[in-house]
Structures are given as structure tokens and as C-alpha cells.
Design a protein around this motif. Structure first.
Motif: not given
Length: 445
Positions: A225-226, A231-237, A240-244
Motif C-alpha cells: 500500500k502507499i 494505517s491502512a485506512r489513511i492509505s486507502s483514503a 482514492k484521492l490520488l486516483t480521483d
């Protein structure tokens, strides 16, 4: 006449400059009890910039004229001395450091080799990226370790856009492709900032370049993960922002080799790229390994006691990224070592400032205890993501959006306050808000 106690600080980064400023103001009368005190800051650069801001310089969203701080001016204003040059050696027996001669861009000698006497030596020279011996990094990848690196990347980015605008033939596969290797804070922040600034650059009359079709930013991370330290939650958020934003994120992707116009992965995939940034791994500069006979670890960090004194010499201290400072009870995957963050350097500078009188009087020193206030990562002009107060409540509180962005800005303001005080920072902030309304949002040269 009483003997002068000379405090020498090597490294004018966040921690080193804050400490020199505070000590200079504290001992501006050059008198503390029965001893006179002098403070000397040594750095190989002429100016200071808060390192977490380098990605903004690289992307072109920061005006250096507003943010660069001249060491000579800061020394004059806050009653310490500045010496220009790079540390090359430590003579612990005679309590001296050797500083290399400094030459300008034309090779003309500016300052000769120097030997500087010390009573207390504090090493705070920060960290560098670690290429782990990956072929091609030195030849073809750019780093963001210094202001020079950031300026160079930005100029190459502008040139790449100008080249694409001027040519009559179709773009080659690698043109206007930016690959960032390493999805820690620097890599993620640069990727987000580039989305905005590259489009601003193209909007200034470069009508032959389609920002959605031709411009591409790819972020590569070897971990699953990036932002692997968070944490995994922060990484996922964050992902998603980068992908958007249109950033392509690749995880579990290990770089095998870098060539002049591509990045080769261990999986066999080859990614065309005109600009390649290496932002993976952290280590202290190589010359620190064994300098002065001091103990260091595999990342070249100097081993220190909880008091921040080096393990073999009580007169030499190390702080910030170049110090392997114990973090008792930490389960951070780093062997219980304080992480290389700006907040750690700030805390250690404040701790050493409060301990200087103890140092001079030969009294026992209090151990430094790292307090983890969480981490924040900037994702462009209006958003940030991270955790706050992780070390205060035994857990972490995730924050994102505008609130997180305001908290991120406040960290830089705290650094400025330590260097300039409330009045100057307040006036400077107002001036900059006015300045932003009358100038381009991106630097074009």
C-alpha cells in the motif's frame, strides 16, 4: 576573563536552525552565569527551506523568494555565527571539526578549509534517499533531497512541456510521463501537487498539449500500500484521492532498473518516462558512517543515548533524521527508533535547548521522550489526509479534507514561529495572501 563555551551545530535543517536561533537569542548577552557562550551554525548551503516544502518547489507551486531564509541574515538577527561548508571530519581528542572548502558554480574558492573548535557539538544534518543499489538511479533518476534538486526537477518539467509544445511530430511514448518511485509522504505529495501545477503550466498558451491525454503521473510503491508507515485506512483514503486526480498508483511493484527513458520492474513491465523521481528509502549521509569513531547503524545514523548524546562521546549530540534515537516500547517496525519526521527534529531541538544549562554545568541530563502527534500528508491545495494525536490517546484519529489541510499548514507555521516570532509571521502571512492574488499560481521558470 572567563572561558567561552562554544556550541557548534552542524546542519541548518528544521531542528538545527531552530536550536541555533533559540540558543542565539538565549545567550545574546554572551553571558550565562560564570561562562560566556557562543553559538556557531555550520551548513553546506547558503539558505534554509523547510524540507517538507521541497515537493512544492519541484512542482512549481512555491515562490522561493517568499520562503527561502538566508543563514547569514538569520544569524545576524538572532545572535549566532554562521560558517559555510560541509562537515568532513571530527577530531574528538582535540574537540575540533573539519569543514570542507566551498566553491561557487564556476569553481572559484569562496571559503577555505576550516577547523572549528567546539565544547559541545550537535550534529543535525538530516537524511537522504536510499537507492538500495538499484541500477540506473544515479544516472537517470532525480531526487528531492535539497533545494537544488527541487529547482532542477521543476526546470526539467517546464522544459518538457515547452518541448512538447514546439515539436511538430506526435509525442513519443515516454514524453510528458512522470514516474515517482516511492509512495511515502514525499512521493504522494509530489504526485498530488503535480496534478494541479502541470495543468496550470499547460493553460498558459500550450494549446498543443492535452493535459488529460498527454500528461501522466505514475506513482510506484514496492509495499502492498502507499504511505506504508501509516494505517491502512489513511492509505486507502490517500490512494482514492490520488486516483480521483488521475494519478496512476502501482503497489507491490519493485523497481529492477532505471534506464534513460523508462522504469523496469521486476515483473518484466516497462514504464516509459521522461522524468523519473526517486523518493524511496531513507538513510543518513554515507560520510557519517564511523565518523570520528562514533557508532552508527546500517542506515548511517549515529547511535545516541536517550539523552541524545552519542554512545561513545558525551560532548557530541545528534538529533533529527541522522540520529538513531531509542523509542522505548515502540512497535514501529524500525527496532524501536524514533521515526525520521520533522516533528521529531522539532521536539529534539526544544529538548536540547532546555538542557543546555545542564550541559554546561555538568549536571545530569533528562532523557528525551518522543511524543507522536500523528502524521499529515498534503494532497494538493485544498486537501490533506492523516492521523492526529496518535501518541496522546493511545490510538489515532483520522482527519482529512480542509481541516487536515489547515492542520498541515499549521505545522509549517509552528516552524516559522520558532524562527521569527509571532509578529513577523503574522505580517508575512498577510503579505503572502495578498501576493497570491496578483501573481501566477505556478512558477514558469
Amino acid at each position: 576573563m572567563t572561558k567561552e563555551h562554544r556550541i557548534v551545530i552542524v546542519g541548518g535543517g528544521a531542528g538545527g536552525l531552530e536550536l541555533a536561533t533559540k540558543l542565539g537569542d538565549r545567550f545574546r548577552s554572551r553571558n550565562s552565569g560564570s561562562k560566556k557562550v557562543s553559538v556557531i551554525l555550520v551548513d553546506k548551503n547558503r539558505t534554509h527551506l523547510w524540507k517538507p516544502k521541497l515537493h512544492e518547489v519541484a512542482a512549481g507551486s512555491m515562490d522561493l523568494a517568499d520562503q527561502e531564509l538566508d543563514y547569514i541574515a538569520q544569524a545576524h538577527w538572532h545572535h549566532f555565527s554562521f560558517r559555510l561548508g560541509e562537515l568532513t571530519g571530527i577530531d574528538r581528542i582535540n574537540r575540533q571539526i573539519q569543514v570542507a572548502p566551498f566553491y561557487d558554480d564556476a569553481g572559484v574558492l569562496i571559503t577555505p578549509q576550516q577547523t572549528i573548535q567546539y565544547d559541545t557539538l550537535i550534529i543535525s544534518i538530516g537524511s537522504l534517499t536510499n537507492d538500495f543499489g538499484t541500477p540506473g538511479v544515479e544516472q537517470y533518476a532525480q531526487r528531492l533531497e535539497s533545494l537544488v534538486d527541487a529547482k532542477r526537477f521543476h526546470l526539467r518539467l517546464i522544459n518538457a512541456c515547452l518541448r512538447a509544445q514546439a515539436q511538430t511530430k506526435p509525442l513519443e511514448a515516454h514524453q510528458l510521463q512522470v514516474v515517482i518511485i516511492g509512495a511515502g509522504a514525499t512521493g504522494v505529495e509530489l504526485a498530488a501537487e503535480l496534478h494541479r501545477t502541470t495543468r496550470a503550466i499547460i493553460s498558459f498558451g500550450m494549446d498543443r498539449v492535452d493535459p488529460e491525454k498527454d500528461l501522466k503521473v505514475i506513482l510506484i510503491e514496492a509495499a502492498p500500500k502507499i504511505l506504508p508507515a501509516l494505517s491502512a485506512r489513511i492509505s486507502s483514503a490517500a490512494e482514492k484521492l490520488l486516483t480521483d486526480l488521475g494519478v496512476e498508483v502501482m503497489t507491490n511493484a519493485k523497481v529492477k532498473e532505471i534506464q534513460s527513458d523508462r522504469v523496469c520492474l521486476s515483473s518484466g513491465v516497462e514504464i516509459p518516462a521522461e522524468l523519473i523521481v526517486w523518493a524511496a528509502g531513507v538513510k543518513a549521509p554515507d560520510f557519517l558512517n564511523g565518523i570520528g569513531g562514533l557508532e552508527s547503524n546500517l542506515a548511517n545514523q549515529l547511535l545516541v543515548l536517550p539523552t541524545l548524546q552519542t554512545t561513545l562521546d558525551p560532548h557530541i549530540f545528534a538529533m533529527g533524521d541522522c540520529a538513531a534515537c531509542p523509542w522505548p516500547g515502540a512497535n514501529n517496525g524500525k527496532g524501536g527508533i524514533v521515526p525520521p519526521r520533522a516533528q521529531a527534529a522539532h521536539q529534539q531541538a526544544s529538548h536540547l535547548f532546555s538542557q543546555i544549562n545542564q550541559i554546561m554545568d555538568g549536571k545530569p541530563l533528562r532523557p528525551y521522550q518522543y511524543r507522536d502527534f500523528g502524521s499529515l500528508v498534503s494532497l494538493g491545495e485544498y486537501s490533506s489526509v492523516g492521523s492526529m494525536m496518535g501518541g496522546l490517546i493511545g490510538g489515532s484519529l483520522m482527519v482529512e479534507g480542509l481541516f487536515a489541510k489547515l492542520m498541515y499548514i499549521s505545522l509549517y507555521k509552528l516552524h516559522q514561529l520558532a524562527l521569527h516570532g509571532w509578529v513577523k509571521v503574522a505580517l508575512d502571512t498577510i503579505s503572502r495572501l495578498i501576493h497570491r492574488r496578483t501573481h501566477s499560481i505556478v512558477k514558469l521558470h
